[in-house]
Design an enzyme around this catalytic site. Structure first.
Site, short mmCIF file in Angstrom:
data_model
loop_
_atom_site.label_atom_id
_atom_site.label_comp_id
_atom_site.label_asym_id
_atom_site.label_seq_id
_atom_site.Cartn_x
_atom_site.Cartn_y
_atom_site.Cartn_z
N HIS A 122 31.51 3.61 -36.43
CA HIS A 122 32.21 3.84 -37.69
C HIS A 122 31.88 2.77 -38.74
CE1 HIS A 122 35.39 1.04 -36.01
NE2 HIS A 122 35.43 0.67 -37.28
N ASP A 152 32.14 5.26 -29.94
CA ASP A 152 32.11 4.51 -31.20
C ASP A 152 31.19 3.30 -31.11
OD1 ASP A 152 32.67 4.03 -33.83
OD2 ASP A 152 34.59 3.03 -33.47
N SER A 225 35.67 -4.95 -36.74
CA SER A 225 35.13 -3.82 -35.99
C SER A 225 33.66 -4.06 -35.65
CB SER A 225 35.26 -2.53 -36.80
OG SER A 225 36.59 -2.13 -36.91
#
Length: 493
Positions: A122, A152, A225
């Site tokens: 993402h 992911d 992230s």
């Protein structure tokens, strides 16, 4: 006599003293061993941070966003304010109609000296350009090698003139709740940052079939992230992926995808540019206690097959109602475990699948397909033949009002072509059936692991279950084509 007593006392002191000295020595050695194996809080994380920081990177992505689309007017045509608002839009210029650049920030880490970098999918999804900023202050453009939206994870590659400093993956299975960990990344775009905490929980599942998250209270915020979660040996045991927060900031509940999952994904992305997971080709559900009782099983371990569409399992002879107990030599605990076991197995491998079929154990050889190919293909349906209109009688049983399949019910509940079984038309809201989720429009296709098409067959299966001493009967229920097993009590009052 007095001197003899004194002599006896002195003689017994020596062995007692030796005993206590020996016991104390053993205790001290044991205490030292425990102190070494169970590390306390480090005095400082500085040495570890200094060692691993050069391998952590900040990621900036650029994406072209389309200009303003759709109707431009905000008042009806012919309105007296139409000219005013048109002049207002013109004064603000045509820039709003033009494509613009959008940037996003994230984190990642280098896993090889030749420039492979791991991050979250993402972070880079939809990006036109990816720029990697290194701890030493220089930047390099990156190319996308491959992604896996399921976990992911994304793999990038940069070309550097000199070997890059990198970190290695550790074994996430050795991480224990309470162990110290360190998270690194680019929180909220503030640049390289370090936070420390402990492993709060293991084996967390959020939404995916292959989830295996490490929960930590090390501060993870937006921008973290894709960054690494380190153990105290400097090995990566997780990739920081998500947080649970009502505000969007860290409240001490962060999740990192376990390294043992990431390693397999990265290896496939490096080799193929995509993932290649094994595919068995069955629909499954967990074995609950009432389902186990209805089937006469000794426990709830395993995965119950609810449907076998065209694919490897059907070709090999697996059937709806089989309970998968072992896969490729490993015990199957539940559906989540089986999905991961199958996905981690090589495509094309012939594996032994041990099932419980009607109380008997059978071993079936299945050659696995590829999950990604199965997900991207559609199963064609053949021509259908019209069915005769069924009589509209109803049967009230087990808190259900049931009807045979008719054209009207097929259309009303979208049962699909060639639907066979008994249609649920009403469910008593005070019944066990309602509590377990049965609703009007459900189609019961099996009872007691045998197909049913009539009221007589249904009542016969209930009678057989009662004669066998069962307290419940297993029903195969389809809703919008999706099957699941439900066990309903059949004890007579």
């Amino acid at each position: 006599m007095k001197s003899q007593a004194i002599a006896l006392t002195r003689d017994t002191v020596t062995p007692l003293r030796l005993f206590w000295i020996s016991t104390l020595s053993v205790f001290l050695i044991l205490a030292q061993t425990l102190m070494v194996s169970a590390r306390g809080a480090p005095e400082s994380f500085a040495d570890l941070a200094e060692t691993i920081s050069p391998s952590v990177v900040n990621i900036t992505t650029s994406t072209t966003v389309a200009g303003r689309m759709g109707p431009q007017g905000i008042v009806p045509d012919g309105s007296p304010f139409e000219d005013f608002f048109r002049d207002f839009q013109n004064r603000n210029g045509p820039e709003g109609d033009q494509p613009r650049r959008s940037s996003a920030l994230g984190s990642g880490f280098v896993i090889s000296e030749d420039g492979f970098i791991v991050t979250n999918n993402h972070v880079i999804e939809g990006a036109d350009e990816i720029e990697i900023e290194f701890f030493e202050g220089f930047s390099l453009p990156a190319k996308l090698v491959g992604t896996d939206p399921t976990t992911d994870i994304a793999l990038l590659k940069v070309e550097a003139e000199t070997p890059l400093k990198f970190v290695s993956f550790g074994d996430s299975n050795t991480a224990r709740v309470g162990d110290w960990v360190m998270a690194m990344g680019n929180p909220l775009g503030q640049g390289f940052s370090v936070s420390a905490g402990i492993v709060s929980a293991r084996n967390r599942a959020l939404s995916g079939s292959y989830d295996d998250y490490i929960q930590t209270d090390a501060a993870i915020n937006r921008g973290n992230s894709g960054g690494p979660l380190f153990n105290m040996d400097g090995d990566v045991i997780g990739v920081n992926t998500a947080i649970l927060s009502p505000t969007g900031g860290s409240i001490g509940i962060g999740f990192s995808m376990a390294s043992n999952v990431v390693v397999r994904v990265v290896d496939q992305l490096q080799k193929y540019g995509e993932t290649r997971r094994g595919w068995l080709g069955v629909r499954i559900q967990d074995v609950t206690e009432d389902v186990a009782e209805a089937m006469g099983l000794e426990g709830t371990a395993g995965a119950l097959i609810t449907d076998v569409p065209d694919g490897p399992a059907k070709d090999a002879g697996l059937l709806s109602g089989d309970v998968i107990l072992k896969f490729d030599g490993a015990d199957v605990e539940d559906t989540r475990g089986l999905v991961r076991q199958v996905g981690n197995t090589e495509v094309g491998k012939a594996v032994r699948v041990v099932v419980n079929r009607e109380g008997q154990t059978e071993t079936i050889m299945v050659t696995l397909g590829r999950r990604e190919e199965a997900e991207n293909s559609s199963v064609p349906t053949g021509p259908t033949e019209p069915e005769e209109e069924a009589a509209p009688e109803t049967l009230d049983l087990l808190g259900l009002s049931l009807s045979a399949v008719t054209d009207e019910l097929t259309e009303e509940y979208s049962l699909g072509d060639n639907a066979e079984g008994l249609v649920v038309t009403v469910v008593d809201e005070d019944s066990e059936a309602f509590e377990k989720g049965l609703r009007a429009g459900d189609l019961i296709t099996e009872a007691g692991q045998s197909p049913i098409k009539s009221f007589d067959e249904f009542e016969e299966k209930i009678a057989e279950a009662r004669e066998a001493g069962r307290k419940s009967i297993l029903l195969l229920v389809r809703r919008s084509g999706d099957p699941r097993f439900v066990a309903l009590g059949i004890e007579e009052n």
